[in-house]
Design an enzyme around this catalytic site. Structure first.
Site, PDB file in Angstrom:
ATOM      1  N   GLU A   1       3.578  10.425  -6.133  1.00 34.97           N
ATOM      2  CA  GLU A   1       2.877   9.317  -6.767  1.00 34.97           C
ATOM      3  C   GLU A   1       1.423   9.715  -7.011  1.00 34.97           C
ATOM      4  O   GLU A   1       0.670   9.958  -6.075  1.00 34.97           O
ATOM      5  CB  GLU A   1       2.942   8.070  -5.886  1.00 34.97           C
ATOM      6  CG  GLU A   1       2.351   6.838  -6.539  1.00 34.97           C
ATOM      7  CD  GLU A   1       2.475   5.602  -5.671  1.00 34.97           C
ATOM      8  OE1 GLU A   1       2.674   4.509  -6.222  1.00 34.97           O
ATOM      9  OE2 GLU A   1       2.369   5.725  -4.432  1.00 34.97           O
TER      10      GLU A   1
ATOM     11  N   GLY B   1       2.726   2.468   5.328  1.00 35.81           N
ATOM     12  CA  GLY B   1       3.861   1.581   5.586  1.00 35.81           C
ATOM     13  C   GLY B   1       4.754   2.099   6.701  1.00 35.81           C
ATOM     14  O   GLY B   1       5.226   1.332   7.557  1.00 35.81           O
TER      15      GLY B   1
ATOM     16  N   GLU C   1       5.681  -3.473   0.888  1.00 32.41           N
ATOM     17  CA  GLU C   1       5.814  -3.076  -0.527  1.00 32.41           C
ATOM     18  C   GLU C   1       4.967  -1.826  -0.695  1.00 32.41           C
ATOM     19  O   GLU C   1       3.742  -1.873  -0.622  1.00 32.41           O
ATOM     20  CB  GLU C   1       5.342  -4.211  -1.444  1.00 32.41           C
ATOM     21  CG  GLU C   1       5.746  -4.009  -2.891  1.00 32.41           C
ATOM     22  CD  GLU C   1       4.616  -3.496  -3.749  1.00 32.41           C
ATOM     23  OE1 GLU C   1       4.616  -2.269  -4.028  1.00 32.41           O
ATOM     24  OE2 GLU C   1       3.747  -4.281  -4.144  1.00 32.41           O
TER      25      GLU C   1
ATOM     26  N   GLY D   1       0.823  -1.199   0.000  1.00 27.73           N
ATOM     27  CA  GLY D   1       0.000   0.000   0.000  1.00 27.73           C
ATOM     28  C   GLY D   1       0.852   1.241   0.000  1.00 27.73           C
ATOM     29  O   GLY D   1       1.985   1.243  -0.483  1.00 27.73           O
ATOM     30  N   SER D   2       0.319   2.305   0.554  1.00 33.16           N
ATOM     31  CA  SER D   2       0.987   3.603   0.493  1.00 33.16           C
ATOM     32  C   SER D   2       2.193   3.652   1.425  1.00 33.16           C
ATOM     33  O   SER D   2       2.256   2.963   2.446  1.00 33.16           O
ATOM     34  CB  SER D   2       0.010   4.714   0.868  1.00 33.16           C
ATOM     35  OG  SER D   2      -0.294   4.680   2.250  1.00 33.16           O
ATOM     36  N   THR D   3       3.144   4.507   1.066  1.00 31.34           N
ATOM     37  CA  THR D   3       4.332   4.700   1.900  1.00 31.34           C
ATOM     38  C   THR D   3       3.953   5.258   3.264  1.00 31.34           C
ATOM     39  O   THR D   3       4.533   4.870   4.291  1.00 31.34           O
ATOM     40  CB  THR D   3       5.317   5.632   1.194  1.00 31.34           C
ATOM     41  OG1 THR D   3       5.778   4.992  -0.009  1.00 31.34           O
ATOM     42  CG2 THR D   3       6.522   5.941   2.066  1.00 31.34           C
ATOM     43  N   GLU D   4       2.974   6.140   3.306  1.00 29.89           N
ATOM     44  CA  GLU D   4       2.542   6.750   4.569  1.00 29.89           C
ATOM     45  C   GLU D   4       2.072   5.679   5.551  1.00 29.89           C
ATOM     46  O   GLU D   4       2.482   5.664   6.713  1.00 29.89           O
ATOM     47  CB  GLU D   4       1.429   7.756   4.303  1.00 29.89           C
ATOM     48  CG  GLU D   4       0.892   8.430   5.556  1.00 29.89           C
ATOM     49  CD  GLU D   4      -0.282   9.365   5.266  1.00 29.89           C
ATOM     50  OE1 GLU D   4      -0.803   9.968   6.223  1.00 29.89           O
ATOM     51  OE2 GLU D   4      -0.672   9.470   4.085  1.00 29.89           O
TER      52      GLU D   4
END
Length: 481
Positions: free
Chosen positions: A389, A241, A258, A236-239
């Site tokens: 993104e 994660g 990921e 999912g999203s970096t935030e």
């Protein structure tokens, strides 16, 4: 010659192959049960019609699912690998048998074109279960020494862009390694995960080995934070994660993350231009650009920039936007109104910051969530559309003169998930692959996946790998550990 000479007649796939229930509960300990919390609606993004009411798991529901997985772990982990493999093979075969049903349901719930869910997603899902079934009795050869052991209960949270495929990436290796699973699908795309639960029942998978809890962010947080979860896997999203990494820091939990991407697709002056254009289109417009590793930054060598852009725009003019269930559709619906708003916002920012925006003429449906394929030229490194993104069918184009400049621009991002290189020189491909800070580098192709090949990122694109032997070892600990 009339422009309409090559118009296609509608070729809709039938919805009759899918039986969508009015409401769904949670799948815990081998049975569908009512949730203790509220419920939410899942919506067809192409029409905005409500498809079903789905239970939203609360902390008590998650606790029941984890307890069921822990109870099942004792028998599942001690089962001979060859016996576990039989269940995985059985699941893979049922997926193949029900492929049409799964593909139609995925397109209805997600918005992606049926030709993608039918020809890409579902075949890859079956392939992952077949592949890891083959590993189940060969864990001694996974590279962790003799007799590696499963972690225990895996808490898995998957995104909405590839609901069924991400499920297979998570569940197949976890089960092959002897773990049990509690999986939370995305709140906007829960239906194929719930159909997979039926497949688990059909395959006579032991109760509790796979549990599926539906819900939004709070459900995922409860799963990640549960004390009896041994391994967390998230796409999912970096935030989000980063939030997960903070939540499990200092605990015994292992994690595979990921996350987001802003991949560079690099076209050199000796590239096969027509082939590269197809790769560019597939790299950014496949799945409406809802792809973590999408080639959303196109870097073209200056001497061929005009030619590439001319051919790219002509190719984009042939893309068909519309009904996801029409077999002729190239670009389906944006998954949700929230995602559409984000795409629109960043696209407006790109135009405001001075980049030149272009989309082919195309008539968008009057209902649903839609965005035309879009390309921005005149983009610089400072533009937000080159840094953030967008996660939609929006391409930012930059140019370069030398290979070193291409590397510098490609690596000038906090992400590091993927990249593409287009050139006829094998030595240049190897040089670029060595220099690019990306987990996957495709050569003269893009978005190619195989269950035998590991996938994952660097930097803010996460850590750990899924797919291949590496994806299996993410669910195993060495016997000495």
């Amino acid at each position: 010659m009339s422009q309409n000479i090559f118009e296609y007649a509608p070729a809709p796939e039938s919805r009759a192959v899918v039986d969508i229930k009015p409401s769904y509960g949670l799948f815990i300990d081998g049975e569908f049960v009512d949730g203790r919390g509220a419920s939410f609606k899942t919506v067809n993004p192409a029409t905005e019609e409500t498809l079903a009411e789905v239970a939203e798991a609360n902390e008590a529901d998650v606790d029941l699912a984890v307890k069921a997985a822990r109870k099942a772990f004792r028998g599942w982990s001690r089962m001979p690998g060859a016996e576990r493999a039989k269940y995985l093979y059985r699941i893979a075969r049922i997926i193949q048998e029900r492929a049409r049903e799964l593909a139609v349901l995925e397109s209805i719930d997600n918005g992606k074109p049926i030709k993608e869910s039918r020809d890409v997603d579902v075949p890859l899902v079956a392939a992952h279960f077949f592949y890891y079934a083959g590993w189940a009795d060969k864990l001694d050869y996974a590279g962790l020494g003799p007799n590696p052991q499963p972690y225990g209960v895996a808490g898995q949270v998957i995104p909405w862009n590839f609901p069924l495929l991400m499920l297979s990436w998570k569940i197949a290796p976890a089960l092959a390694a002897g773990n049990t699973v509690v999986l939370k699908p995305a709140e906007t795309t829960p239906l194929t995960a719930l159909l997979f639960a039926e497949i688990c029942q059909q395959a006579d998978l032991p109760a509790g080995v796979v549990n599926i809890v539906t819900g939004a962010g709070l459900t995922g947080q409860a799963l990640v934070a549960h004390d009896d979860v041994d391994k967390v896997a998230f796409t999912g999203s970096t935030e989000v994660g980063k939030a997960i990494a903070r939540a499990i820091a200092g605990t015994r939990k292992k994690a595979t993350l990921e996350l987001g991407g802003k991949a560079a697709n690099i076209v050199f002056d000796d590239a096969p231009i027509d082939q590269a254009v197809e790769g560019i289109v597939g790299g950014i417009f496949f799945n409406q650009g809802h792809v973590c590793c999408a080639g959303s930054r196109l870097l073209i060598q200056e001497s061929v920039a005009e030619e590439v852009l001319g051919k790219l725009k002509r190719r984009m003019s042939t893309l068909r936007v519309g009904d996801p269930l029409d077999k002729n559709t190239d670009i389906g619906a944006i998954n949700s109104s929230e995602q559409l708003a984000k795409i629109r916002e960043l696209s407006e920012v790109g135009a405001t910051e001075g980049a030149e925006r272009w989309s082919p003429e195309c008539e968008l449906p009057s209902s649903g969530y839609w965005f035309p394929p879009t390309v921005f030229t005149g983009v610089t490194q400072a533009h937000r559309i080159a840094r953030e993104e967008i996660f939609g069918p929006v391409l930012s184009v930059l140019t370069f003169r030398t290979p070193s400049e291409a590397v510098e621009k490609a690596n000038n991002t906090p992400f590091g998930l993927s990249a593409g290189v287009w050139t006829e020189k094998g030595s240049r491909i190897l040089h670029m692959a060595d220099q690019l800070k990306a987990g996957v580098v495709w050569a003269n192709t893009f978005n190619k996946f195989d269950p035998t090949s590991p996938f994952g990122g660097y930097k803010e694109s996460g850590y750990g790998r899924e797919g291949g032997r590496q994806g299996l070892t993410a669910y195993l600990r060495g016997s000495e550990a």
